[in-house]
Design an enzyme around this catalytic site. Structure first.
Site, PDB file in Angstrom:
ATOM      1  N   GLU A 162      19.010 -18.912  -0.848  1.00  0.00           N
ATOM      2  CA  GLU A 162      18.744 -17.349  -1.583  1.00  0.00           C
ATOM      3  C   GLU A 162      18.552 -17.697  -2.831  1.00  0.00           C
ATOM      4  O   GLU A 162      17.664 -17.127  -3.546  1.00  0.00           O
ATOM      5  CB  GLU A 162      19.962 -16.504  -1.054  1.00  0.00           C
ATOM      6  CG  GLU A 162      19.914 -15.186  -2.069  1.00  0.00           C
ATOM      7  CD  GLU A 162      18.563 -14.248  -1.576  1.00  0.00           C
ATOM      8  OE1 GLU A 162      17.780 -14.522  -0.715  1.00  0.00           O
ATOM      9  OE2 GLU A 162      18.388 -13.334  -2.268  1.00  0.00           O
ATOM     10  N   GLU A 216      10.428 -16.544  -6.724  1.00  0.00           N
ATOM     11  CA  GLU A 216       9.796 -15.654  -6.557  1.00  0.00           C
ATOM     12  C   GLU A 216       9.681 -14.481  -8.014  1.00  0.00           C
ATOM     13  O   GLU A 216       8.973 -14.146  -8.537  1.00  0.00           O
ATOM     14  CB  GLU A 216      10.479 -14.476  -5.571  1.00  0.00           C
ATOM     15  CG  GLU A 216      11.827 -13.937  -5.613  1.00  0.00           C
ATOM     16  CD  GLU A 216      12.257 -13.216  -4.640  1.00  0.00           C
ATOM     17  OE1 GLU A 216      11.193 -12.517  -3.925  1.00  0.00           O
ATOM     18  OE2 GLU A 216      13.426 -13.049  -4.335  1.00  0.00           O
ATOM     19  N   HIS A 219      19.360 -38.788   2.338  1.00  0.00           N
ATOM     20  CA  HIS A 219      18.327 -38.758   3.224  1.00  0.00           C
ATOM     21  C   HIS A 219      16.840 -38.783   2.999  1.00  0.00           C
ATOM     22  O   HIS A 219      16.075 -38.649   3.708  1.00  0.00           O
ATOM     23  CB  HIS A 219      18.575 -38.086   4.482  1.00  0.00           C
ATOM     24  CG  HIS A 219      20.023 -38.228   4.978  1.00  0.00           C
ATOM     25  ND1 HIS A 219      20.286 -39.462   5.757  1.00  0.00           N
ATOM     26  CD2 HIS A 219      21.506 -37.746   5.051  1.00  0.00           C
ATOM     27  CE1 HIS A 219      21.729 -39.571   6.105  1.00  0.00           C
ATOM     28  NE2 HIS A 219      22.213 -38.367   5.594  1.00  0.00           N
ATOM     29  N   LYS A 227       7.022  -5.536  -1.915  1.00  0.00           N
ATOM     30  CA  LYS A 227       8.389  -4.952  -1.220  1.00  0.00           C
ATOM     31  C   LYS A 227       8.230  -4.918   0.380  1.00  0.00           C
ATOM     32  O   LYS A 227       9.386  -5.188   0.748  1.00  0.00           O
ATOM     33  CB  LYS A 227       8.696  -3.751  -2.056  1.00  0.00           C
ATOM     34  CG  LYS A 227      10.115  -3.151  -1.521  1.00  0.00           C
ATOM     35  CD  LYS A 227      10.928  -4.297  -1.984  1.00  0.00           C
ATOM     36  CE  LYS A 227      12.840  -3.811  -1.774  1.00  0.00           C
ATOM     37  NZ  LYS A 227      13.648  -4.906  -2.299  1.00  0.00           N
ATOM     38  N   ARG A 274       6.163  -1.127  -3.750  1.00  0.00           N
ATOM     39  CA  ARG A 274       5.750  -1.740  -2.650  1.00  0.00           C
ATOM     40  C   ARG A 274       4.642  -2.887  -2.757  1.00  0.00           C
ATOM     41  O   ARG A 274       3.986  -3.447  -1.807  1.00  0.00           O
ATOM     42  CB  ARG A 274       4.914  -0.685  -1.712  1.00  0.00           C
ATOM     43  CG  ARG A 274       5.990   0.532  -1.323  1.00  0.00           C
ATOM     44  CD  ARG A 274       5.260   1.860  -0.707  1.00  0.00           C
ATOM     45  NE  ARG A 274       4.630   1.354   0.667  1.00  0.00           N
ATOM     46  CZ  ARG A 274       5.275   1.601   1.902  1.00  0.00           C
ATOM     47  NH1 ARG A 274       6.620   1.749   1.732  1.00  0.00           N
ATOM     48  NH2 ARG A 274       5.042   1.166   2.784  1.00  0.00           N
ATOM     49  N   ASN A 279      -3.162   2.781   4.813  1.00  0.00           N
ATOM     50  CA  ASN A 279      -1.939   1.737   4.729  1.00  0.00           C
ATOM     51  C   ASN A 279      -1.942   1.119   6.305  1.00  0.00           C
ATOM     52  O   ASN A 279      -1.727   1.726   7.156  1.00  0.00           O
ATOM     53  CB  ASN A 279      -0.783   2.087   4.377  1.00  0.00           C
ATOM     54  CG  ASN A 279       0.513   1.035   4.385  1.00  0.00           C
ATOM     55  OD1 ASN A 279       0.002  -0.163   4.376  1.00  0.00           O
ATOM     56  ND2 ASN A 279       1.715   1.525   4.400  1.00  0.00           N
ATOM     57  N   GLY A 280      -2.280  -0.439   6.355  1.00  0.00           N
ATOM     58  CA  GLY A 280      -2.198  -1.065   7.481  1.00  0.00           C
ATOM     59  C   GLY A 280      -3.652  -1.869   7.773  1.00  0.00           C
ATOM     60  O   GLY A 280      -4.125  -2.247   6.687  1.00  0.00           O
ATOM     61  N   CYS A 337       0.840  -1.281  -0.074  1.00  0.00           N
ATOM     62  CA  CYS A 337      -0.032  -0.072   0.141  1.00  0.00           C
ATOM     63  C   CYS A 337       0.878   1.145   0.063  1.00  0.00           C
ATOM     64  O   CYS A 337       1.784   1.226   0.766  1.00  0.00           O
ATOM     65  CB  CYS A 337      -1.091   0.098   1.194  1.00  0.00           C
ATOM     66  SG  CYS A 337      -2.177  -1.017   1.458  1.00  0.00           S
ATOM     67  N   TRP A 367      -2.871  -2.879  -1.718  1.00  0.00           N
ATOM     68  CA  TRP A 367      -2.390  -4.411  -1.816  1.00  0.00           C
ATOM     69  C   TRP A 367      -3.542  -5.022  -1.006  1.00  0.00           C
ATOM     70  O   TRP A 367      -3.563  -4.966   0.430  1.00  0.00           O
ATOM     71  CB  TRP A 367      -1.088  -4.657  -1.219  1.00  0.00           C
ATOM     72  CG  TRP A 367      -0.248  -5.957  -1.626  1.00  0.00           C
ATOM     73  CD1 TRP A 367       0.325  -6.115  -2.768  1.00  0.00           C
ATOM     74  CD2 TRP A 367      -0.141  -7.011  -0.767  1.00  0.00           C
ATOM     75  NE1 TRP A 367       0.712  -7.482  -2.817  1.00  0.00           N
ATOM     76  CE2 TRP A 367       0.426  -8.124  -1.453  1.00  0.00           C
ATOM     77  CE3 TRP A 367      -0.669  -7.301   0.658  1.00  0.00           C
ATOM     78  CZ2 TRP A 367       0.947  -9.306  -0.879  1.00  0.00           C
ATOM     79  CZ3 TRP A 367      -0.149  -8.488   1.069  1.00  0.00           C
ATOM     80  CH2 TRP A 367       0.452  -9.310   0.577  1.00  0.00           C
ATOM     81  N   LYS A 402      15.135 -16.634  -4.992  1.00  0.00           N
ATOM     82  CA  LYS A 402      15.190 -15.884  -6.193  1.00  0.00           C
ATOM     83  C   LYS A 402      14.321 -16.659  -7.347  1.00  0.00           C
ATOM     84  O   LYS A 402      13.703 -15.792  -8.070  1.00  0.00           O
ATOM     85  CB  LYS A 402      16.653 -15.457  -6.666  1.00  0.00           C
ATOM     86  CG  LYS A 402      17.230 -14.502  -5.556  1.00  0.00           C
ATOM     87  CD  LYS A 402      16.884 -12.989  -6.042  1.00  0.00           C
ATOM     88  CE  LYS A 402      17.118 -12.035  -5.032  1.00  0.00           C
ATOM     89  NZ  LYS A 402      16.202 -12.259  -3.609  1.00  0.00           N
TER      90      LYS A 402
HETATM   91  C1  F6R Z   1      13.114 -11.486  -1.488  1.00  0.00           C
HETATM   92  C2  F6R Z   1      12.977 -10.512  -0.541  1.00  0.00           C
HETATM   93  C3  F6R Z   1      12.202 -10.845   0.768  1.00  0.00           C
HETATM   94  C4  F6R Z   1      12.425  -9.688   1.765  1.00  0.00           C
HETATM   95  C5  F6R Z   1      11.645 -10.176   3.033  1.00  0.00           C
HETATM   96  C6  F6R Z   1      12.041  -9.120   4.245  1.00  0.00           C
HETATM   97  O1  F6R Z   1      13.811 -11.084  -2.725  1.00  0.00           O
HETATM   98  O2  F6R Z   1      13.185  -9.425  -0.972  1.00  0.00           O
HETATM   99  O3  F6R Z   1      12.229 -12.204   0.914  1.00  0.00           O
HETATM  100  O4  F6R Z   1      13.745  -9.901   2.008  1.00  0.00           O
HETATM  101  O5  F6R Z   1      10.288  -9.860   2.862  1.00  0.00           O
HETATM  102  O6  F6R Z   1      11.840  -7.838   3.959  1.00  0.00           O
HETATM  103  P1  F6R Z   1      12.686  -6.898   4.678  1.00  0.00           P
HETATM  104  O7  F6R Z   1      14.263  -7.075   4.480  1.00  0.00           O
HETATM  105  O8  F6R Z   1      12.305  -5.460   4.284  1.00  0.00           O
HETATM  106  O9  F6R Z   1      12.528  -7.030   6.206  1.00  0.00           O
END
Ligand code: F6R
Length: 613
Positions: A485, A492, A508, A608, A27, A101-102, A2, A75, A489
């Site tokens: 990681e 997502e 295992h 985000k 966001r 927002n919230g 949002c 969102w 990637k």
């Molecule tokens: C993946 C990604 C998310 C953030 C997670 C935490 O590429 O960006 O997994 O790492 O949502 O977000 P923050 O760091 O803002 O707490």
């Protein structure tokens, strides 16, 4: 998640709101809207979908004239993405319009109360309750400011709210709790926004609102109130980011731009946290006295930040000899962790607003643990709530999938290891100096990892493997944490199912999933474990897997004999090697996503900044 923008001034509000909302697209959102005051009325335009649709609907804003307005990207949380559920919401008698927002946690109770007072509802949202609640009080009090105060006193949950009233054509009221909101000081105009990029074009002087703060502003006046309703002053903070830092700067996507910004992000963070050959960590102070009493370190975070924590376990335990436990924030808060004065809780968050991480931090604070936040966004909720803060200097990260923030968080893990290890005498001087020197060379090595030639190799691998549906990432020790990681990637960005396994764990169970042509990405950069990982590679090869190997230059020839495709990275000090290893995995996923036609900067269903639980 949002985005809010509010404007009052002498210019047309709607184009400013639309432009500001576009800067907040990162966001995450699924619908958008604006409300502008004109000719004694509130005019609302809103729609499901992208901002482009709202732009088209309003002739890029010119169809909604007026110099005061609020805008929102939503969102969905309460009610599906739809025009009805989009913000701004307008109250029953059309007096009040609100963007939010919230989450209002007691909205069902409030809805009943308002229904019995004659208010009606057109959406399924919690936000419409706020619009009606403010109207309810406005009808009794006759003043917007008092009505907002009374309404807010009845709200439970989190909110950043922008509120306008049809009888008050010159002022906007905004209030926040547990959701981000900034005020922008202009000349003959003023702004509110969820984040700086939304208004950076218009002003560099901002105030970060604290929880409970309320602001009433017109084009040439502003009044701030604290949670007790007392008038307060806010000294504007100057933002010195380049405007282009919040835009794409010639790259096709924010993600590719941010991948290329990693050397700078590392350099800036290093500069901020070191001095004269020593790690200083800025203003924080962890004394030998304090550290001697620390029995356990928790690293608490979500998503990629959590995977930094998984690497942090290897890095800190090896260098400091203190037990380290990485925990997902969403689990931590409900797991009754054993915390006290002898526990250091390290919180990692790019946005500094992640709801689960913030809640975990508060839990740790309330249980008497010392908390140390590693945060990218200055003045964010997590930065404010922690006992100590270390800022990463990644600059604004716009692509939803993190790259440069991850890299700076990882850098802070090394720096913390050096800082604590040095104080505790577990990090020897010679190695300290070697690592310090290697750190200075790290930005250049990252640049070397993303030369045109290397990017082309990564793109070729992506082209070769982009049609695979199931992918396994395997590695040992720090390589296994990097695999997590890499796997995230790919999921997502490219919507490809993938799993990360410690290579030794395959036999295992998961090895039963390996069949002819299954893609296995093997990360093998840890010298002591290279041969062991290669044995695992041979095990999957023997079952028909197609293996993409990722290793350091020095192993190129050796690994090439076994794998089907190969990517290499330069070699650095072993402690710092994970910083280079992750880069080809970022780029590989980026190109796989493009090859599959995915929106790399805004993957589906993701936000985000995840400001709800
Ligand atoms: C993946 C990604 C998310 C953030 C997670 C935490 O590429 O960006 O997994 O790492 O949502 O977000 P923050 O760091 O803002 O707490």
């Amino acid at each position: 998640m949002c985005g809010i923008v509010g404007y009052v001034g002498e210019r047309q509000a709607a184009p400013i709101l639309l432009d500001g909302l576009a800067k907040l697209e990162y966001r995450g959102y699924d619908s958008a809207g604006v409300c502008v005051f004109f000719n004694k009325q509130l005019h609302v335009a809103k729609t499901k979908g992208r901002l482009a649709a709202l732009g088209e609907m309003t002739a890029q804003g010119s169809g909604v004239p007026g110099c005061l307005g609020i805008g929102h990207t939503r969102w969905a949380t309460h009610g599906a993405p739809s025009k009805e559920n989009s913000h701004p919401h307008v109250s029953t008698n059309g007096k009040i319009s609100v963007v939010h927002n919230g989450i209002i946690e007691n909205y069902l109770f409030l809805k009943e109360f308002l229904r019995s007072a004659g208010k009606t509802f057109a959406s399924e949202t919690d936000t419409e309750t706020v619009a009606n609640l403010v109207e309810y009080h406005y009808e009794r009090e006759g003043a917007l400011f008092t009505a907002v105060k009374k309404a807010v006193a009845m709200l439970e949950g989190s909110y950043a709210l922008g509120i306008v009233c049809v009888d008050d054509p010159e002022r906007i009221v905004a209030v926040k709790k547990d959701s981000p909101l900034i005020f922008g000081f202009g000349k003959g105009e003023n702004f509110i926004a969820s984040d700086v990029p939304a208004i950076l074009k218009h002003t560099r002087e901002v105030a970060y609102l604290n929880d409970g703060d309320l602001v009433v502003f017109s084009k040439d006046s502003v009044e701030f109130y604290n949670t007790l309703g007392e008038r307060t002053e806010k000294v504007p903070e100057h933002i010195d980011w380049e405007i282009t830092a919040a835009e794409k700067g010639g790259y096709p996507h924010f993600m590719m731009k941010e991948i290329h910004e990693q050397p700078k992000a590392i350099r800036d963070t290093l500069k901020n946290l070191t001095q004269d050959g020593r790690v200083t960590l800025g203003n924080i102070e962890l004394t030998r006295d304090y550290l001697s009493g620390v029995r356990r370190i928790y690293i608490v975070a979500c998503g990629s930040a959590y995977y930094v924590g998984c690497l942090g376990k290897y890095i800190l335990e090896k260098s400091c000899r203190i037990p380290v436990e990485p925990v997902l924030a969403s689990e931590f808060r409900y797991s009754q962790p054993v915390l006290g004065e002898d526990t250091l809780v390290i919180i990692i968050s790019q946005s500094g607003e992640t709801a689960d991480t913030l809640a975990a931090l508060r839990e740790a604070n309330s249980m008497g643990a010392r908390t140390l936040a590693i945060v990218n966004v200055v003045g964010s909720a997590i930065a404010k709530a922690a006992s100590d803060v270390i800022y990463t200097c990644a600059g604004p990260e716009i692509a939803v999938a993190t790259t440069k923030a991850y890299s700076t968080q990882l850098l802070v893990m090394y720096l913390l290891a050096m800082y604590i290890g040095d104080i505790m005498g577990t990090f020897k001087k010679r190695e300290y100096d070697e690592v310090f020197q290697a750190l200075q060379a790290l930005p250049a090595l990252i640049s070397e990892t993303i030369t045109q030639e290397r990017l082309a190799e990564m793109q070729a691998c992506a082209a070769r493997y982009c049609k695979h549906h199931d992918v396994f990432f395997i590695g040992r020790n720090v390589d296994s944490a990097t695999c997590m990681e890499g796997s995230l990637k790919l999921k997502e960005l490219a919507y490809v199912h993938s799993e990360a396994y410690a290579a030794g764990e395959l036999k295992h169970g998961p090895i039963s999933l390996i069949e002819e042509n299954t893609l296995v990405i093997a990360v093998a950069t840890t010298a002591e474990l290279f041969d062991k990982t290669m044995s695992n590679v041979k095990e999957v090869k023997a079952r028909g897997a197609n293996v993409l190997g990722l290793t350091t230059e020095n192993y190129r020839e050796e690994i090439a004999k076994t794998v089907d495709s190969l990517l290499t990275v330069p070699k650095t000090h072993p402690l710092l090697q994970p910083s280079l290893n992750v880069i080809p995995l970022q780029v590989f996923s980026y190109y796989v996503a493009l090859a599959r036609g995915c929106d790399v900067d805004k993957p589906r269903n993701l936000a985000k900044s995840v400001t709800v639980e």
